[in-house]
Write a protein that holds these residues in place. Sequence first.
Motif, PDB file in Angstrom:
ATOM      1  N   UNK A   9       0.940  -1.093   0.216  1.00 36.05           N
ATOM      2  CA  UNK A   9      -0.013   0.026   0.081  1.00 36.05           C
ATOM      3  C   UNK A   9       0.972   1.263   0.003  1.00 36.05           C
ATOM      4  N   UNK A  10       1.453   1.514  -1.095  1.00 38.42           N
ATOM      5  CA  UNK A  10       2.518   2.713  -1.084  1.00 38.42           C
ATOM      6  C   UNK A  10       2.396   3.052  -2.809  1.00 38.42           C
ATOM      7  N   UNK A  11       2.860   4.442  -3.030  1.00 43.40           N
ATOM      8  CA  UNK A  11       3.007   4.849  -4.304  1.00 43.40           C
ATOM      9  C   UNK A  11       4.392   4.515  -4.559  1.00 43.40           C
ATOM     10  N   UNK A  21       7.647   5.195  -6.681  1.00 45.20           N
ATOM     11  CA  UNK A  21       8.091   6.049  -7.640  1.00 45.20           C
ATOM     12  C   UNK A  21       9.308   5.498  -8.774  1.00 45.20           C
ATOM     13  N   UNK A  69      -5.184   6.343  -1.017  1.00 45.10           N
ATOM     14  CA  UNK A  69      -3.874   6.792  -1.535  1.00 45.10           C
ATOM     15  C   UNK A  69      -3.539   8.114  -0.858  1.00 45.10           C
ATOM     16  N   UNK A 118      -2.478   7.312   2.885  1.00 48.85           N
ATOM     17  CA  UNK A 118      -1.013   6.694   2.801  1.00 48.85           C
ATOM     18  C   UNK A 118      -0.083   7.725   2.897  1.00 48.85           C
ATOM     19  N   UNK A 119      -0.331   8.727   2.045  1.00 54.81           N
ATOM     20  CA  UNK A 119       0.933   9.992   2.080  1.00 54.81           C
ATOM     21  C   UNK A 119       0.602  10.709   3.187  1.00 54.81           C
ATOM     22  N   UNK A 145       3.370  13.994  -4.684  1.00 59.81           N
ATOM     23  CA  UNK A 145       3.695  12.650  -4.238  1.00 59.81           C
ATOM     24  C   UNK A 145       2.947  11.489  -5.239  1.00 59.81           C
ATOM     25  N   UNK A 146       1.991  11.703  -5.434  1.00 57.38           N
ATOM     26  CA  UNK A 146       0.828  10.589  -6.226  1.00 57.38           C
ATOM     27  C   UNK A 146       0.822  10.688  -7.780  1.00 57.38           C
TER      28      UNK A 146
END
Lengths: 220, 220
Positions: free
Chosen positions: A184-186, A188, B22, B25-26, B46-47
């Motif tokens: 569960x993370x975006x 990069x 999402x 999460x950030x 960030x996303x």
Amino acid sequence: MEMVAEKQVKALSERTLRRLPRYIEILKRLKSEKIEFVSSNMIADELGLDSIQVRKDLAATGVTGKPKLGFAIDELINGIKHTLNWDNQTDAFLVGAGSLGSALLGYKTFSDHGLNIIAAFENEPSKVSGIINNITILPIEKLSDMAFRMKVHIGVITVPIDQAQHVADMMIEGGIRAIWNFAPIHLKVPDFVIVENAQLSHSLGVLTHKLAESLKGENK
Amino acid sequence: MEMVAEKQVKALSERTLRRLPRYIEILKRLKSEKIEFVSSNMIADELGLDSIQVRKDLAATGVTGKPKLGFAIDELINGIKHTLNWDNQTDAFLVGAGSLGSALLGYKTFSDHGLNIIAAFENEPSKVSGIINNITILPIEKLSDMAFRMKVHIGVITVPIDQAQHVADMMIEGGIRAIWNFAPIHLKVPDFVIVENAQLSHSLGVLTHKLAESLKGENK
DNA sequence: TAGATTGTTAATCGATTAACAATC
DNA sequence: TAGATTGTTAATCGATTAACAATC
């Protein structure tokens, strides 16, 4: 520079791509009932969609139907599989042999969906060199080199959130071009790397929100 | 019949709902770094989203920002959680204690996402009366009655494809109002039942198709 | 032939993006 | 005050749905 005609140029929308596997599901069932042709209307009914939308989606696979008859089921299944590249298998590495990762390693059906997991990797020494469903679990240090040597193009990430970015970096270093991310993370990543997120929380959020709305409506 | 003003009437789009987790999460990450305010621009960066879209999404949660400062992170996290109904836990039953089902039973984090699995059910006698992560596995026959008696509203389906519709029917008979479906089949349910599909093949199809397109482009 | 169904062009709808005034 | 950022109204874009001619 005037359109070097290719078999199938139009880009498929993500919405269409997500519906294609659903068509296969229905088509396989009909096929098992010895049905040979199916109309867009029948498919639409089964899935609660619009028949025009079904025809548009199917058109994107390049398969054509016959007026009055509909679509040949076998041809349609093959056409959709081809569009998804499910008629080839792409080698993949999975990283993170926890409970979810292990469950995925156990799935026999990925080979029908274009995915061939050939090795798994782990941080945790106690899990390394285990075997799940004939797939060996290797130490994470070997990931980049092996991916490079074996020309592996897909990476599956099932590690905890705090290791996910690092694992993605190692995958990309090893030449991996597409990441199926369950953490569960975006992530990069560079532009040329494809990331597809399969995060449970996204789908769960839709469910819990809608249920709350629905129950609220009742007590009005 | 003229708009009985409610706190928050506007329906959230499914696209927005899927982005909300999402943001959480950030925001959690920023919070752990002791940051107190965040701008829509920072979240968007960030996303990989657009800041206007972020503001629109956040507006839908009812939380407002402060010009020049941005959004208070704590308030925002709480607002999003409230929108998703993640500040409450809804009791759920899971049916199908295979590898995926067992993996889900092991997830501690569902309680942060509004889901509280209180029992699991199985067909297979050898698995019945086992315990996974403190959750007892019961015979499937008890499903409907228990769901009804315990007022359980969410059902999670992790059974094989050929049992999924039958399990859904039993759930609905027991009063379950929302189904989180992991079986690769389109469930037929009455209008008042919410189905959210979490099918791996949908997401995998997008990945394999895009990868094929991307690799094809290279050899041009 | 008549009727069902495809495939395409046009119309509608909804979501994303742009523009900009309000405000701290 | 000047500048950054919000929040909203308008413009654009893309996907869904409608209309309809083509065809077996």
